[in-house]
Design a protein around this motif. Structure first.
Motif, PDB file in Angstrom:
ATOM      1  N   ARG A   1       0.745  -1.217   0.121  1.00 30.05           N
ATOM      2  CA  ARG A   1       0.008   0.021  -0.114  1.00 30.05           C
ATOM      3  C   ARG A   1       0.923   1.301  -0.004  1.00 30.05           C
ATOM      4  NH1 ARG A   1      -5.115  -0.054   1.513  1.00 30.05           N
ATOM      5  NH2 ARG A   1      -5.256   1.586   2.648  1.00 30.05           N
TER       6      ARG A   1
ATOM      7  N   ALA B   1       2.089   1.622  -3.496  1.00 36.88           N
ATOM      8  CA  ALA B   1       0.914   2.236  -4.292  1.00 36.88           C
ATOM      9  C   ALA B   1       0.482   3.691  -4.033  1.00 36.88           C
ATOM     10  CB  ALA B   1      -0.329   1.256  -4.180  1.00 36.88           C
TER      11      ALA B   1
ATOM     12  N   LEU C   1      -1.236   4.482  -1.248  1.00 34.44           N
ATOM     13  CA  LEU C   1      -2.458   4.388  -0.551  1.00 34.44           C
ATOM     14  C   LEU C   1      -2.198   4.634   0.933  1.00 34.44           C
ATOM     15  CD1 LEU C   1      -4.222   1.288  -2.046  1.00 34.44           C
ATOM     16  CD2 LEU C   1      -4.954   3.886  -2.118  1.00 34.44           C
TER      17      LEU C   1
ATOM     18  N   PHE D   1      -6.425  -6.273  -5.106  1.00 28.30           N
ATOM     19  CA  PHE D   1      -6.426  -6.147  -3.627  1.00 28.30           C
ATOM     20  C   PHE D   1      -6.744  -7.598  -3.002  1.00 28.30           C
ATOM     21  CE2 PHE D   1      -7.529  -1.941  -4.927  1.00 28.30           C
ATOM     22  CZ  PHE D   1      -7.081  -1.035  -3.628  1.00 28.30           C
TER      23      PHE D   1
ATOM     24  N   ALA E   1     -11.939  -6.267  -4.275  1.00 30.58           N
ATOM     25  CA  ALA E   1     -12.423  -4.893  -4.239  1.00 30.58           C
ATOM     26  C   ALA E   1     -12.860  -4.626  -5.684  1.00 30.58           C
ATOM     27  CB  ALA E   1     -11.386  -3.938  -4.143  1.00 30.58           C
ATOM     28  N   LEU E   2     -13.696  -5.285  -6.360  1.00 32.63           N
ATOM     29  CA  LEU E   2     -14.193  -5.281  -7.577  1.00 32.63           C
ATOM     30  C   LEU E   2     -15.540  -4.416  -7.417  1.00 32.63           C
ATOM     31  CD1 LEU E   2     -14.329  -8.850  -9.230  1.00 32.63           C
ATOM     32  CD2 LEU E   2     -13.090  -6.795  -9.770  1.00 32.63           C
TER      33      LEU E   2
ATOM     34  N   ARG F   1     -13.377 -13.841 -10.099  1.00 35.26           N
ATOM     35  CA  ARG F   1     -13.290 -12.576  -9.726  1.00 35.26           C
ATOM     36  C   ARG F   1     -11.714 -12.122  -9.389  1.00 35.26           C
ATOM     37  NH1 ARG F   1     -17.148 -13.197  -4.433  1.00 35.26           N
ATOM     38  NH2 ARG F   1     -19.056 -14.000  -5.502  1.00 35.26           N
TER      39      ARG F   1
ATOM     40  N   ARG G   1      -8.924  -5.808 -14.634  1.00 33.81           N
ATOM     41  CA  ARG G   1      -9.281  -4.480 -14.571  1.00 33.81           C
ATOM     42  C   ARG G   1      -7.882  -3.762 -14.130  1.00 33.81           C
ATOM     43  NH1 ARG G   1     -12.349  -2.748  -9.263  1.00 33.81           N
ATOM     44  NH2 ARG G   1     -10.561  -3.541  -8.120  1.00 33.81           N
ATOM     45  N   ALA G   2      -7.038  -4.187 -13.606  1.00 34.22           N
ATOM     46  CA  ALA G   2      -5.465  -3.366 -13.236  1.00 34.22           C
ATOM     47  C   ALA G   2      -4.733  -3.464 -14.449  1.00 34.22           C
ATOM     48  CB  ALA G   2      -4.799  -4.368 -12.318  1.00 34.22           C
TER      49      ALA G   2
END
Ligand code: ATP
Ligand code: MG
Lengths: 261, 293
Positions: A48, A51, A53, A82, A86-87, A144, A151-152
Motif C-alpha cells: 500500500r 501504491a 494508499l 487487492f 475490491a471489484l 473474480r 481491471r488492473a
C-alpha cells in the motif's frame, strides 16, 4: 513500458505499532518478485505504501527515476489487485474492466469502440470470454480474481502489485492460477511484486523472493540462495517445510522439483 | 462434501422437534399478524371510514377550505426543504464517518442519534429558547426584523432537526460494511475524487439512500411535537397538516379532521408502496450491492 521499483528505507508506524521498520527492496524492470512473510509481517502495508494508499513516515519509493512522492495516485499508474478483490459490485464485469479507461481525462480517453475492443482483449487474456455481462456476485472466486487482474492491466500499469491474489481460493484453483499467472507474466513482462504467505507459491512463481519478518526484510534472493543459505534463524524455520521436501526430492530423483527454475 | 454428510443425520433425527417448531412458527406468525391488524391496520382503516362517513362530496368539500389548503401547502413546502437538505447533509456525514478516520467521530455519531433519543417537544423548545422573543438570539433577531419562531423558518428548522437521523442512520452501517477498498481501487485506476464518489460510492448506497429519504419524508410530513412548539398554530399561516388535524378535531369537525388525516395517511402509504415496488423491481441489484463479495 515497465520500470524498476526501488524502495529505500521505508518506515510506517500505526499509532505506536511499527509496521515497517526501514524496508529496502529493488524489483528490476520486468521482474516478478514474491514478497513472502507470515501474517502481520507488514506485506500489505508495504504494498500500500508503494501504491501510495499509505503515506510512509520515512523513506522513498522510486519508479525508474521518478520519485513516487511527486506523483498523484493517477500518475503512478499502479496496477493493484487487492486481497479481497475490491471489484465494483454494482458494475458488470465489462464496466469494471473499462473503469480505468473511462476515468481518464477526455483528451486521452479512448472512444467507446476502442474501450470495447480493449476490454474484450483483456477478457480473452484472462480467459473469461463471454462473462462481460455478469455482476461480480455472479462469479466464482477465481473468476473474480482474474477480473480484478484484467481491471488492473487495463490502465497499462507501470508496475503490478498483487496482494495475496489467490489467498481466498482453494488449493487446486490456486495451483492452476499460479501457473497461469507465470505464463501471463512471461508474455506481458510487467514489473510485478506479488505478496503471499504461502511458501510453495513464492518458490514456484518468482525469480526472486523477499522474506519479510516483523516489518523488516530478512532476506532477498533466488529460491536456491534462500534454501542453501537462510540469512537468519527466522528464515530457516519459515522455509523449513520447503527445505525438507526439497531435500527429499533431491534424494529420490536427480533433477529436483521445486528449486529447479 | 464430507462435512455435509456428517451434518445431515443430525438435522434429520428428531421428527417431533420439527412439528413442534412448525407449530411454534404458526403461533408466532399468528400473534404477529393479530397484533399488526389490531394496532396498525384497524386504526388506519378507521381513518378512511371516518373521512368518508358523510360521503365523498363532504370529503372533497373539506379540501376546499382555504385553511386546509394552506396547511397542505405548508407541509409540502417544509418537506421539500427539509428532505433534500437532510439527504445531502446525511450523505456527507455518513461518508465522512464511514470512509475516514478523525477525532471526534464518536461524538458526531452520538449527535446524529440525538434527535431520536430526545422528545420532539424538547427539540422544538430548544429553538424557542434560541430564537424566541425571550430567547438568546431573540433581541438581535427582532432588531433585524427576522421572524423564526411562530413562522415558517422555525417549522423548517424543527423538522430538519427531528428528521435528520433517518438518512444517516440508513447509510452509515452500509457504508461501513462496504469499507473503502472500492474507492481505493477507483483512485488507483486514475479516477478523480468526484468521479469516484459519483461512480462508485453513491451507486453502492443508492437504495439505502432512497429508503432513508422515503422514511425522512414520511416523518417530515407527519411531525407533530417539535413543529407544534415552534409553530404558534396560526391558521392559514403556520399550521402544517398534523397541526391542522388537531385543531379541526378539537373543534368537533370530525369529517374535516379525518379528511386531512386520510390524505396524510395516504401519503405515508404511497411512500411505503413506492418503496416496496422499487425493492421488488430491483431485487437483484439490491442484493448485489448489499452483499460483501
Ligand atoms: N490501518 C491500520 N491501523 C493500525 N494497524 C495496522 C493498520 N494496518 C496494518 N496494521 C498493523 O500492521 C501490521 C502489518 O499489517 P499488514 O496488513 O501489512 O500485514 P500482512 O503481512 O499483510 O498480513 P496478512 O498476511 O495477514 O495479510 C499488523 O500488525 C497490523 O495489525
Ligand atoms: Mg495482507
Amino acid at each position: 513500458m515497465s520500470v524498476p521499483v526501488r524502495v529505500r528505507n521505508l518506515e510506517k508506524t500505526f499509532g505506536r505499532y511499527p509496521a515497517l521498520k526501514g524496508v529496502s527492496l529493488d524489483v528490476e524492470a520486468g521482474e516478478l518478485v514474491a514478497l513472502l512473510g507470515p501474517s502481520g509481517s507488514g506485506k500489505t502495508t508495504l504494498l500500500r505504501a508503494i501504491a501510495g494508499l499509505e503515506q510512509p513516515d520515512a523513506g522513498q519509493v522510486l519508479f525508474g527515476d521518478l520519485d513516487a512522492n511527486t506523483l498523484s495516485l493517477r500518475e503512478r499508474r499502479i496496477g493493484f489487485v487487492f486481497q479481497q478483490y475490491a471489484l465494483f459490485r454494482h458494475m458488470k464485469v465489462f464496466d469494471n474492466i473499462a473503469f480505468g479507461l473511462r476515468a481518464r481525462p477526455r483528451a486521452s480517453r479512448p472512444s467507446e469502440a476502442g474501450i470495447r475492443s480493449r476490454v474484450l482483449d483483456l477478457l480473452h487474456l484472462v480467459q473469461l470470454d463471454g462473462l462481460e455481462a455478469r455482476y461480480p456476485a455472479q462469479l466464482s472466486g477465481g473468476q473474480r480474481q482474474r477480473v480484478a487482474l484484467a481491471r488492473a492491466l487495463a490502465i497499462e500499469p507501470r508496475v503490478l502489485l498483487l496482494d495475496e491474489p489467490f489467498g481466498a481460493l482453494d488449493a487446486r484453483v490456486r495451483k492452476d492460477l499460479r501457473k497461469w499467472l507465470r505464463d501471463l507474466h512471461q508474455r506481458t513482462g510487467h514489473t510485478t511484486l506479488f505478496v503471499t504467505h504461502d511458501q510453495d507459491e513464492a518458490f514456484e512463481l518468482a525469480g526472486r523472493i523477499a522474506i519479510l519478518d516483523h516489518g523488516r526484510i530478512a532476506q532477498v534472493g533466488t529460491a536456491q540462495d534462500i534454501l542453501d543459505r537462510p540469512a537468519t534463524p527466522f528464515v530457516g524455520s519459515f522455509i523449513e517445510g520447503i527445505a525438507r521436501r526439497e531435500a527429499q526430492a533431491r534424494e529420490w530423483t536427480k533433477p529436483h522439483v521445486v528449486a529447479s527454475r | 462434501m464430507a462435512m455435509s454428510d456428517r451434518v445431515l443425520p443430525l438435522a434429520h433425527t428428531p421428527e417431533r422437534a420439527n412439528s413442534e417448531t412448525a407449530l411454534t412458527k404458526v403461533i408466532l406468525i399468528g400473534l404477529a399478524v393479530l397484533f399488526l391488524v389490531a394496532i396498525l391496520f384497524l386504526p388506519l382503516v378507521t381513518v378512511f371510514i371516518e373521512a368518508l362517513r358523510k360521503g365523498w362530496g363532504t370529503l372533497f368539500e373539506s379540501f376546499g377550505d382555504p385553511d386546509t389548503l394552506a396547511a397542505i401547502r405548508l407541509t409540502l413546502l417544509v418537506a421539500a426543504i427539509a428532505v433534500p437538505f437532510n439527504a445531502a447533509i446525511g450523505l456527507a456525514a455518513s461518508w465522512a464517518i464511514a470512509k475516514f478516520e478523525f477525532r471526534g467521530k464518536n461524538l458526531l455519531l452520538t449527535l446524529i442519534d440525538l434527535p431520536f433519543s430526545i422528545s420532539p417537544v424538547i427539540s422544538g423548545l430548544v429553538y424557542v429558547l434560541l430564537f424566541g422573543a425571550q430567547g438568546w438570539l431573540g433581541p438581535w433577531l427582532q432588531a433585524h426584523d427576522i421572524q423564526i419562531i411562530f413562522a415558517v423558518p422555525g417549522i423548517v428548522l424543527a423538522t430538519v432537526l427531528v428528521t435528520f437521523p433517518f438518512v444517516a442512520r440508513e447509510l452509515i452501517p452500509l457504508m461501513q460494511s462496504q469499507g473503502t477498498s472500492e474507492e481505493e481501487a477507483a483512485l488507483l485506476l486514475g479516477a478523480s475524487g468526484w468521479h469516484t464518489f459519483f461512480k462508485v460510492t453513491l451507486p453502492n448506497v443508492k437504495w439505502a439512500l432512497l429508503y432513508g429519504v422515503l422514511l425522512c419524508n414520511a416523518r417530515a410530513m407527519g411531525e407533530f411535537g417539535a413543529v407544534s412548539v415552534v409553530s404558534g398554530h396560526i391558521r392559514g399561516l403556520t399550521n402544517t397538516m398534523p397541526l391542522h388535524i388537531e385543531i379541526l378535531y378539537n373543534e368537533y369537525n370530525f369529517v374535516g379532521a379525518f379528511a386531512v388525516a386520510s390524505l396524510l395517511a395516504g401519503l405515508a402509504l404511497f411512500t411505503l408502496l413506492a418503496k416496496t415496488v422499487l425493492e421488488w423491481r430491483f431485487a437483484g441489484e439490491i442484493a448485489a450491492t448489499a452483499r460483501r463479495h
